[in-house]
Design a protein around this motif. Structure first.
Motif, short mmCIF file in Angstrom:
data_model
loop_
_atom_site.label_atom_id
_atom_site.label_comp_id
_atom_site.label_asym_id
_atom_site.label_seq_id
_atom_site.Cartn_x
_atom_site.Cartn_y
_atom_site.Cartn_z
N GLU A 161 0.82 -1.19 0.00
CA GLU A 161 0.00 0.00 0.00
C GLU A 161 0.86 1.25 0.00
O GLU A 161 0.57 2.20 -0.71
N ALA A 162 1.90 1.27 0.82
CA ALA A 162 2.73 2.47 0.96
C ALA A 162 3.47 2.79 -0.34
O ALA A 162 3.87 3.93 -0.55
N ARG A 163 3.65 1.81 -1.20
CA ARG A 163 4.38 2.03 -2.45
C ARG A 163 3.48 2.48 -3.59
O ARG A 163 3.99 2.81 -4.66
N LEU A 164 2.19 2.48 -3.40
CA LEU A 164 1.28 2.92 -4.45
C LEU A 164 1.38 4.43 -4.59
O LEU A 164 1.45 5.16 -3.62
N ASP A 165 1.40 4.88 -5.84
CA ASP A 165 1.49 6.32 -6.12
C ASP A 165 0.45 6.65 -7.19
O ASP A 165 0.68 6.45 -8.38
N GLU A 219 0.64 6.90 -11.40
CA GLU A 219 -0.20 6.07 -12.26
C GLU A 219 -0.99 6.94 -13.24
O GLU A 219 -1.11 6.60 -14.41
#
Length: 170
Positions: free
Chosen positions: A1-5, A9
């Motif tokens: 989750e913390a790596r989603l940007d 995207e």
């Protein structure tokens, strides 16, 4: 989750749409796929202008361009294949790429075919019997196709206008 940007995207989706639009413009203009092109991009927002400028080399590679430049605007007399994608307008200058007479003739043939198709769809959609008997999905599909044909007709007429001839401009 913390790596989603989510922003990254969205940026990548915008660049993918831009690449697809430039490739489509290239095909529609009949430009040889092996030929290097120049691409000019006008962005509505400074953020999108920076994004395209930062990724110009990547876009150039993906669309087989010699250069991809972000510009403040296009000259009014620029003869180019143009397309718009979410706040970005792409232009491929055509001056050194096409035989204008052959391109004009090709576009006029395409325009005639589209006009015949639009007329046929207009007759079908004006037919009360068709509208009463056909399923709603079929009627909607016909209307969607008709709108796509009208949009394509407008684009061809605009291109003919920039090439300096033929076609009634709506």
């Amino acid at each position: 989750e913390a790596r989603l940007d989510a922003r990254a995207e969205r940026d990548m989706e915008l660049l993918q749409e831009l690449v697809a639009k430039i490739r489509n413009l290239r095909v529609e203009a009949g430009i040889d796929p092996s030929r290097r092109i120049d691409v000019q991009i006008h962005a509505e927002s400074p953020r999108n202008a920076r994004l395209v400028a930062d990724e110009a080399a990547l876009v150039a590679t993906l669309v087989r361009a010699g250069t991809v430049m972000v510009v403040d605007g296009f000259p009014p007399d620029l003869v180019a294949a143009r397309g718009v994608v979410r706040g970005l307008e792409a232009a491929i200058p055509l001056a050194d790429l096409l035989d204008f007479d052959a391109e004009r003739a090709r576009l006029l043939r395409d325009l005639e075919k589209i006009e015949r198709d639009v007329d046929a769809r207009n007759r079908k959609l004006a037919n009360e019997s068709f509208l009463e008997r056909a399923p709603v999905e079929v009627v909607e599909k016909e209307r969607t196709i008709q709108q796509e044909l009208l949009d394509k007709k407008r684009r061809i007429e605009a291109t003919l206008k920039t090439l300096g001839g033929g076609g009634a401009v709506a």
